[in-house]
Design a protein around this motif. Structure first.
Motif, PDB file in Angstrom:
ATOM      1  N   ASN A 473      37.794  -9.794  46.821  1.00  0.00           N
ATOM      2  CA  ASN A 473      37.871 -10.187  45.422  1.00  0.00           C
ATOM      3  C   ASN A 473      39.259 -10.738  45.128  1.00  0.00           C
ATOM      4  N   ALA A 474      39.400 -11.427  44.000  1.00  0.00           N
ATOM      5  CA  ALA A 474      40.683 -11.990  43.600  1.00  0.00           C
ATOM      6  C   ALA A 474      41.348 -11.085  42.576  1.00  0.00           C
ATOM      7  N   TRP A 475      42.642 -10.820  42.777  1.00  0.00           N
ATOM      8  CA  TRP A 475      43.395  -9.956  41.881  1.00  0.00           C
ATOM      9  C   TRP A 475      44.770 -10.572  41.599  1.00  0.00           C
ATOM     10  N   PHE A 476      45.299 -10.312  40.425  1.00  0.00           N
ATOM     11  CA  PHE A 476      46.709 -10.532  40.127  1.00  0.00           C
ATOM     12  C   PHE A 476      47.195  -9.247  39.480  1.00  0.00           C
ATOM     13  N   ASN A 477      48.091  -8.533  40.167  1.00  0.00           N
ATOM     14  CA  ASN A 477      48.424  -7.162  39.787  1.00  0.00           C
ATOM     15  C   ASN A 477      49.925  -6.969  39.601  1.00  0.00           C
ATOM     16  N   LYS A 478      50.266  -6.054  38.722  1.00  0.00           N
ATOM     17  CA  LYS A 478      51.627  -5.559  38.652  1.00  0.00           C
ATOM     18  C   LYS A 478      51.843  -4.559  39.781  1.00  0.00           C
ATOM     19  N   LEU A 479      53.045  -4.541  40.349  1.00  0.00           N
ATOM     20  CA  LEU A 479      53.431  -3.553  41.345  1.00  0.00           C
ATOM     21  C   LEU A 479      54.444  -2.632  40.694  1.00  0.00           C
ATOM     22  N   THR A 480      54.100  -1.361  40.541  1.00  0.00           N
ATOM     23  CA  THR A 480      54.915  -0.445  39.750  1.00  0.00           C
ATOM     24  C   THR A 480      55.225   0.838  40.510  1.00  0.00           C
ATOM     25  N   LEU A 481      56.433   1.346  40.279  1.00  0.00           N
ATOM     26  CA  LEU A 481      56.790   2.674  40.749  1.00  0.00           C
ATOM     27  C   LEU A 481      55.985   3.725  39.993  1.00  0.00           C
ATOM     28  N   ARG A 482      56.042   4.958  40.460  1.00  0.00           N
ATOM     29  CA  ARG A 482      55.298   6.031  39.791  1.00  0.00           C
ATOM     30  C   ARG A 482      55.718   6.199  38.338  1.00  0.00           C
ATOM     31  N   ASP A 483      56.977   5.845  38.024  1.00  0.00           N
ATOM     32  CA  ASP A 483      57.440   5.992  36.643  1.00  0.00           C
ATOM     33  C   ASP A 483      57.062   4.805  35.769  1.00  0.00           C
ATOM     34  N   GLY A 484      56.316   3.848  36.344  1.00  0.00           N
ATOM     35  CA  GLY A 484      55.859   2.701  35.572  1.00  0.00           C
ATOM     36  C   GLY A 484      56.746   1.476  35.655  1.00  0.00           C
ATOM     37  N   THR A 485      57.891   1.554  36.312  1.00  0.00           N
ATOM     38  CA  THR A 485      58.798   0.413  36.436  1.00  0.00           C
ATOM     39  C   THR A 485      58.172  -0.656  37.326  1.00  0.00           C
ATOM     40  N   GLN A 486      58.101  -1.884  36.806  1.00  0.00           N
ATOM     41  CA  GLN A 486      57.544  -2.971  37.611  1.00  0.00           C
ATOM     42  C   GLN A 486      58.602  -3.519  38.549  1.00  0.00           C
ATOM     43  N   VAL A 487      58.237  -3.639  39.841  1.00  0.00           N
ATOM     44  CA  VAL A 487      59.168  -4.146  40.845  1.00  0.00           C
ATOM     45  C   VAL A 487      58.736  -5.497  41.406  1.00  0.00           C
ATOM     46  N   GLY A 488      57.518  -5.916  41.109  1.00  0.00           N
ATOM     47  CA  GLY A 488      57.033  -7.179  41.634  1.00  0.00           C
ATOM     48  C   GLY A 488      55.619  -7.449  41.190  1.00  0.00           C
ATOM     49  N   ALA A 489      54.998  -8.433  41.824  1.00  0.00           N
ATOM     50  CA  ALA A 489      53.626  -8.811  41.497  1.00  0.00           C
ATOM     51  C   ALA A 489      52.856  -9.049  42.790  1.00  0.00           C
TER      52      ALA A 489
END
Length: 572
Positions: A473-489
């Motif tokens: 399937n196709a996805w575009f996702n946020k990449l986040t630490l456990r605390d919710g901080t986004q570090v990438g996509a």
């Protein structure tokens, strides 16, 4: 951002024939215009007993660097005799002036494949190449290019995964040949190991697409024949001839849901030891793919990096074979306990499982720390983002009632929620659990370590993104630490042919737009999802952003098609 457009596909039969005609005529014209070439291979008709060598699987190039690139072909006569070859590189189709040349041979020991590392090339340069055998035998002409150095304004990558031959035509490969991409990436499942009629089931297979051999592949001959089947596909040959490919394996190049010491689809009682099968599969992958072997003494090691000047460092990972410990399973015992049973929870959240192995993890950290490029991008097999669903929804197999109850609770103001709704939103009472432990969700600690490295790169002024396959399937996702901080996509691509969620959720009963909307509402880190279409991703990297064009083909059951595009981007 997101945009849509419809474009005319490149898959018409007439157009395909035109491309093949041009490639063949370029080969013939080049040979006829050369002098003294054939005698360099042995000449005079004696080397192969007067027989011409056949190049039935075309040519391919891969693993480009600024000064070199891998060249590949397969050459064979009707005998088991080795085929001597001259490889040539030129700046134009006449091959009048060679920029590089050398000799090699296709032998029985390599399954009659031949692979060379052409060195001494100029950076950011396009070349034509071919192989010449005795008796006026000549391969198709391929086009390749080296990587750029210094300041780079833009790089375009065509990204593929999951190309199951009996599931349909490789229209995504065909569409990408006219995309303007400079390099192709294949993120795994280039072949599938199943017996014909198993996946997809015989009733769902395309009639003209039959697996060879018909049995599940286990032996050396089996794996070679299955790779040959895929390389013989006209769209695959055209793609390989058009641009270099950087490839990584996933599980189906070995067996379904593989890990270091076994696989879900491997039975040692009937198929022999896993180590032997793994060694065969890796050997054949190196034979048939235009891949540079980082360690010829250890063909299981294929993680490696590619620098596109100061714009992009691409790190290709092996999250499947070299360091993965066994993935969890939704069914944990003979009673089939899963998310509906409290005994499942400690199992689901077990800590410390390895996904890549400590050696590869240390290598990746070193590569990213040392890189001077703006973007650090991972080529990775499986979805990396936090794709987790409430246990109440998983236990009910995504029933409408369970989904509605949870989303209703989520949308109700806290002061107005019932106690039952509060329980649904309480992570201690209704935890969120992965729908697929074979992905990075089964290895949460390793993922957190990787995201911590990404956060360190971000603090140093670098940007981080991931390209993923496997899910179909196709996805575009946020990449986040456990605390919710986004570090990438994460740009996670749809399959070339293998069925996605539409196989489990028939579109007639679960309209794709509704299913996608529901999943997005349930999972916080999903920004975009398509659950029903096949194709490839065209990834454009500039200093300012990574743009992902999700290029969908209208059909994989016919060789003619149109395309549609959804576009998303991430600025870091």
């Amino acid at each position: 951002m997101r945009s849509k457009q419809a474009v005319v596909g490149q898959g018409a039969v007439a157009d395909r024939g035109r491309r093949q005609f041009v490639i063949r005529m370029a080969s013939v014209a080049a040979v006829m215009g050369s002098s003294g070439v054939l005698s360099a291979c042995g000449g005079g008709g004696s080397a192969l007993g007067g027989e011409m060598a056949a190049f039935n699987y075309g040519v391919a190039s891969g693993d480009p660097q600024a000064d070199r690139v891998i060249l590949w072909t397969h050459a064979k006569t009707s005998s088991e005799q080795a085929v001597p070859l001259v490889w040539q590189m030129a700046a134009d189709a006449s091959f009048a002036t060679l920029v590089a040349t050398g000799t090699t041979s296709a032998t029985v020991d390599s399954g009659f494949t031949a692979k060379v590392d052409a060195t001494g090339l100029s950076a950011n340069t396009e070349y034509l190449y071919r192989f010449v055998a005795p008796n006026n035998s000549v391969s198709p002409v391929g086009r390749t290019r080296t990587l750029p150095v210094g300041n780079v304004a833009e790089v375009k990558l065509a990204v593929f995964s999951c190309s199951d031959y009996p599931a349909g035509y490789f229209n995504a490969y065909d569409a990408a040949t006219a995309s303007g991409a400079q390099v192709a990436l294949h993120l795994g499942d280039y072949i599938y190991e199943y017996k014909d009629g198993v996946y997809p089931p015989a009733a769902s297979a395309v009639a003209a697409r039959v697996s060879a051999p018909a049995n599940e592949i286990v032996t050396l001959a089996d794996y070679r024949a299955r790779h040959a089947l895929h390389k013989a596909d006209p769209y695959a040959k055209a793609l390989h001839a058009r641009m270099p490919m950087i490839a990584i394996w996933d599980d189906h190049e070995f067996a379904n849901n593989a890990w270091m010491d076994g696989a879900e689809n491997h039975n040692p009682l009937t198929q022999g030891g896993w180590a032997a099968r793994k060694a065969i599969a890796s050997r054949v992958y190196h034979e048939w793919m235009p891949i540079r072997s980082p360690d010829p003494a250890n063909l299981l090691k294929i993680y490696r990096s590619f620098d596109f000047g100061n714009l992009l460092s691409l790190h290709m990972l092996d999250t499947r074979i070299i360091g993965r410990e066994q993935q969890p399973d939704r069914k944990i015992d003979a009673q089939g306990r899963d998310v509906a049973d409290p005994a499942f929870l400690p199992y689901a959240f077990a800590r410390g499982r390895h996904m890549m192995g400590s050696t590869q993890q240390a290598w990746l950290d070193t590569q990213m720390d040392a890189s001077k490029a703006t973007w650090q991008i991972l080529g990775n097999q499986t979805v990396m983002a936090r794709i987790v669903l409430p246990a109440s929804v998983l236990a009910a197999n995504l029933s409408a009632a369970a989904v509605t109850a949870y989303l209703t609770a989520k949308g109700t103001p806290a002061a107005l929620r019932t106690s039952a709704q509060n329980d649904l939103l309480d992570p201690a009472k209704n935890p969120k659990i992965s729908y697929n432990f074979d992905s990075w969700e089964g290895y949460p600690d390793v993922r957190e370590q990787l995201f911590a490295s990404a956060a360190r790169q971000k603090a140093a002024g670098k940007k981080f993104a991931v390209l993923s396959g496997d899910s179909h399937n196709a996805w575009f996702n946020k990449l986040t630490l456990r605390d919710g901080t986004q570090v990438g996509a994460e740009f996670a691509g749809m399959s070339v042919t293998s069925s996605g969620f539409e196989g489990a959720f028939p579109p007639a009963l679960f309209p794709p737009a509704t299913l996608a909307g529901t999943i997005k509402a349930l999972v916080d880190d999903i920004a975009y999802i398509d659950t029903a279409r096949r194709g490839y991703m065209l990834i454009t990297v500039t200093p300012a952003q990574v743009k992902g064009e999700y290029v969908y083909v209208s059909s994989v059951t016919a060789s003619s098609y149109t395309t549609a595009v959804d576009t998303l981007s991430y600025a870091g």
